[in-house]
Design an enzyme around this catalytic site. Sequence first.
Site, PDB file in Angstrom:
ATOM      1  CG  MET A  52       1.616   3.050 -16.385  1.00 48.40           C
ATOM      2  SD  MET A  52       2.117   4.575 -16.648  1.00 48.40           S
ATOM      3  CE  MET A  52       3.814   4.648 -15.841  1.00 48.40           C
ATOM      4  NE  ARG A  53       2.800  -5.494 -20.753  1.00 49.02           N
ATOM      5  CZ  ARG A  53       1.199  -5.569 -20.629  1.00 49.02           C
ATOM      6  NH1 ARG A  53       0.450  -5.101 -21.485  1.00 49.02           N
ATOM      7  NH2 ARG A  53       0.696  -6.281 -19.591  1.00 49.02           N
ATOM      8  CB  ALA A  54       4.961   1.982 -23.581  1.00 49.49           C
TER       9      ALA A  54
END
Length: 676
Positions: free
Chosen positions: A274-276
């Site tokens: 989910m970092r993107a």
Amino acid sequence: MSTPYPFTAIVGQDDLRLGLLLNAVSPAVGGVLVRGEKGTAKSTAVRALAALMPEVSVVPGCRFSCDPVSPDPACPDGPHAEAAGGSRAARTVELPVGASEDRLVGALDIERALSEGVKAFEPGLLADAHRGILYVDEVNLLHDHLVDLLLDAAAMGASYVEREGVSVRHAARFLLVGTMNPEEGELRPQLLDRFGLTVEVAASRDTDERVEVVRRRLAYDDDPEAFAARWAEEETALRERIAAARALLPRVVLGDAVLRQIAATCAAFEVDGMRADIVMARTATALAAWAGREEVTADDVRQAALLALPHRRRRNPFDAPGLDEDKLDQTLDEAGPQEDNDDDPDPGPDGGGDGGGGGGVPPQADGDHTPPQGSEGDDTPSQAPDSAPDAPGRSAGAEQQPVAAAEPFRTKMLSVPGLGEGAAGRRSRARTAHGRTTGAVRPQGALTKLHLSATVQAAAPHQRARGRSGRGLVVRRDDLRQATREGREGNLVLFVVDASGSMAARQRMSAVKGAVLSLLLDAYQRRDKVGLVTFRGKEAEVALPPTSSVDAAASRLESLPTGGRTPLAAGLLKAHDVLRVERLRDPSRRPLLVVVTDGRATGGPEPVALAGRAARLHQAEGTASVVVDCESGYVRLGLAGELARELGGTAVTLDELRADSIAGLVKDVTAAGRAA
């Protein structure tokens, strides 16, 4: 202090400037990784950015740059009493490639900690960079454990120093900027993911732009102060714009429709985790603030995707970074509100910032790169059976077109025997700074890894003579013991690939290339240097000198032509020359010779005997070696096995090379005369 090159005087490189400015507006974006060829103003732009950063308020005398409004309660120099704070310019701290762990995170005086219970801590570069810029040039050449420490601190906003139960923590929030030349090796995908944005830079091919670059650089070198004065007005305006964007940032609205576009884009490009999504949201918000708007638009999302996703969609180290912009536009249209799509069917390529320091679309490589294939529809074998290439009347000398590699697979681990002392990696056993503790020695120089029990045992017999009266031990310098540790090292894996006519049958060469590609993937994962020697016709050549870039090796392998006789001796002698030079350059890195051949030797007088003598040269020097036997068919001559014996190494077939084969899980390479 030298006058830095003005940021606004940089010609072109819009994407580089935009990526840096967005991080200056919102440090929460997570930093930027600048990838590109040498001589493209990467370092110049980073150093110039510091002059544009707002000044920071600090507690007087605090070595950790605490904010007087909200000082760090865990600051080693604290607690801080209420007092008027001073101000200073934001720092740019450079992390050298060869820095030690203590230089990065700080050093703890173990002797005072044991004897006095005092946390005598000397801050490192992470403390110096707090509330400023931490710049790592050639970040891909930095040791992995330093990269881990660096990115952990960047993610948590704090640095932790642990030494045998004694710990120190301090705040470490900084703008992280890394630059790298991909030709010198790639970063691991999980480390790439920790950088918020990435930009690709390349020298302009426009003649007028190149002329302007040279003109400005010469003017700066002649008189830096006068040159900077010419750009002072533009620098002031840009500095004020950054401050205005920072002030506007908390008021920018990120609507649900835009969030849906961000989530749909990340899902469409199949990025991990989910970092993107989070980075895209922060980047789009910063783009809106940079443009002076209080609402994020689809154009901001598009520009954010071009900056935040290319380095996150790589599935293996040989994938080219990039983004399919047609697919991006289609995804944004499908996920966006229908009425917006009707009003603006084509958002166009110019999203993001509206000038003043960038805003162009990053140049992208083709994300769906397909290796060159052989001729379509050609059912004729490129060579006759194994025995045919050297027969009279055959076209053995004809060069064959390159064929595509077969699908790579997970290989068994090939390791060099014994205990080395090379650079940290994941292949062979070695004495390293990190790993399991195996013993203790007297330190040579500064103590870095304390062996606590050995130190206590050395100090214990002397406590009465030293007049110990309190609870703490009386520890002297001579009592300290350095822990010796065993881990894994990276090796130099030199591939010697037979590209002769006997290997040229399409199906066989495809399988051979697939095997070498699999070994290259393994070398990438184990932090090895790699080199490539090929031989065919009458000679051998160094297709790729030893390098950390396995991408380059894969590219050379992809375009490798085949055909001609089999000068096996020439290939082994060329490999011997390469290893001789590398031993002088890096004597601590042990080599592993991987010969990919069917074992045939043809051409010239006594080719088999000459190949045997060349192989024994490697055996005499104790070079660990493995022969990948590419012979196929029902009748096998066993020549590759004989070559392995001459080398003092091991032979494995293509099937045995697979990690899931029944031949075993780990294959150790033996080398004659080398003690374990």
